[in-house]
Design an enzyme around this catalytic site. Structure first.
Site, PDB file in Angstrom:
ATOM      1  N   ASP A   1       0.847  -1.191   0.000  1.00 42.47           N
ATOM      2  CA  ASP A   1       0.000   0.000   0.000  1.00 42.47           C
ATOM      3  C   ASP A   1       0.885   1.245   0.000  1.00 42.47           C
ATOM      4  OD1 ASP A   1       0.779  -0.574   2.714  1.00 42.47           O
ATOM      5  OD2 ASP A   1      -0.740   0.833   3.417  1.00 42.47           O
TER       6      ASP A   1
ATOM      7  N   GLU B   1      -0.285  -0.901   5.833  1.00 37.42           N
ATOM      8  CA  GLU B   1       0.845  -0.474   6.656  1.00 37.42           C
ATOM      9  C   GLU B   1       0.878   1.028   6.850  1.00 37.42           C
ATOM     10  OE1 GLU B   1       5.026   0.698   7.656  1.00 37.42           O
ATOM     11  OE2 GLU B   1       3.741   1.340   5.989  1.00 37.42           O
TER      12      GLU B   1
END
Length: 403
Positions: free
Chosen positions: A84, A149
């Site tokens: 991400d 994250e």
């Protein structure tokens, strides 16, 4: 274990042969937007690539991590890099299309290049090198493209370990480190201070109770707290704690309404020995904070698969001793592949290591291509030479670790 010179040459040779594929894959991955909560397309592309590489097992877990496995016996090693990214921001601030994966003068540019798609690509190709050369013997290696994250480090890799039952003996976090070894970093907590008030029309403020006026002196008090932390002794390896106000919210239906509450958010970086109770208490004791509700923020956002895993934004600091077998295996792998001694340092930012080592106690080190200073900027980039060297290191490490 020490790998032979012949094996080191084979690893380097295969990495050189795969350079173009590695570069193309990194560019393809950058070209797939995967802002936190929308990583599905990137995960599917990675899974298809892992299957093409003939990994022994490939799956996307319930929270949305994409996982590839090679090997089925021996010590279990987890390679983790998040897929991400933060958003691209203002496109006009970029010298190129942030999702084009531009290659120029040996450098790949774009959102996620160094944080964290470049490191993930190098990990993936490191595993492929081992697979291609028939060197997957005596260990099990998981390559994980983790999600979520950027808004809650540790959450998704924690789900993989706790919810899916993948129990590694060792973990390697792939984040930008300029090809130096990292054996720890500070922890992080996100706290909120909520100040009550009374909502009224701004034309008659005396009828209400403006919580922004209560919050204002506390913002300055947090700056004072940061100064005091900076004057402490800190930890010899991790350094000193810090505190910073990152946002002031005041929910109200319009800009001509006195809000009913004000919320200050504080990012608190943690050094060794700092506890949850301590950091809450120090905010509660700030001048002006007596009437505020102080809490550690909870993350309840669904992942791209719709899975919700409530997680407290409190991530402990961690440090693996320099003489630990995993650190020393990393030193040997670096030395044998590159003929020099690596620097062994700490990161200044937080990673999924907060869970693997900080919470789960799994021996963890970090390593990756790219410079952290480019993360979250419009200059996000990773050098091709570092990508290839990282792939060599990731291929060598399991061979130096197993006995």
């Amino acid at each position: 274990m020490t790998i032979s010179q012949e094996t080191a040459v084979r690893l380097s040779g295969r990495a050189a042969e795969l350079e173009r594929e590695l570069v193309n894959f990194t560019r393809e991955l950058i070209a797939i937007p995967s802002i936190t909560g929308s990583e599905g397309n990137a995960a599917n592309h990675i899974a298809a690539t892992m299957r093409k590489f003939d990994f022994d097992r490939v799956f996307i877990d319930r929270i949305g991590n994409v996982v590839g496995q090679i090997g089925r016996v021996g010590p279990r090693i987890l390679y983790d890099a998040h897929i991400d990214t933060v958003g691209a921001g203002d496109p006009s601030a970029w010298p190129c299309d942030p999702f084009a994966g531009k290659l120029e003068n040996g450098i790949i540019y774009g959102r996620g290049a160094c944080d964290d798609k470049g490191p993930f690509a190098a990990m993936l190709f490191g595993a492929r090198i081992l697979k291609d050369l028939g060197l997957v013997k005596g260990f099990t290696l998981y390559i994980v493209g983790s999600v979520n994250e950027e808004n809650c480090e540790g959450q998704a890799v924690g789900s993989l370990i706790e919810d899916e039952g993948v129990k590694p003996d060792y973990a390697v976090v792939g984040e930008a480190s300029e090809l130096t070894l990292r054996r720890g970093h500070k922890g992080r907590a996100l706290l909120s201070l909520t100040f009550p008030g009374t909502m009224v029309h701004a034309s008659a403020p005396d009828r209400g109770d403006n919580p922004l006026y209560k919050a204002a002196p506390v913002v300055s008090a947090v700056a004072g707290l940061h100064e005091r932390l900076g004057k402490g002794t800190g930890d010899p390896f991790l350094g000193k704690g810090s505190a910073a106000v990152t946002r002031l919210d005041s929910p109200a239906p319009s800009l001509n309404t006195v809000p009913g509450q004000a919320i200050i958010y504080v990012d608190r970086r943690l050094t060794a020995g700092e506890s949850r109770e301590q950091i809450i208490g120090e905010l509660q004791s700030l001048p002006g904070a007596e009437g505020a509700k102080v809490e550690i923020v909870m993350v309840n956002d669904p992942s791209h698969t719709g899975y919700v895993r409530p997680t407290e934004e409190f991530f402990p600091p961690w440090a693996l001793p320099e003489d630990h077998p995993l650190v020393q295996a990393g030193v040997r792998a670096y030395r044998q592949m590159f003929g020099s001694e690596p620097a062994v340092e700490r990161w200044d930012f937080s990673t999924n290591g907060t869970y693997t080592m900080g919470m789960a106690g799994i021996p963890t080190i970090g390593f990756g291509p790219g410079e952290g200073k480019w993360a979250h900027t419009s200059q996000d980039q990773v050098p091709v030479k570092q990508l290839v060297k990282a792939a060599k290191f990731y291929a060598a490490l399991p061979l130096t670790l197993i006995e």
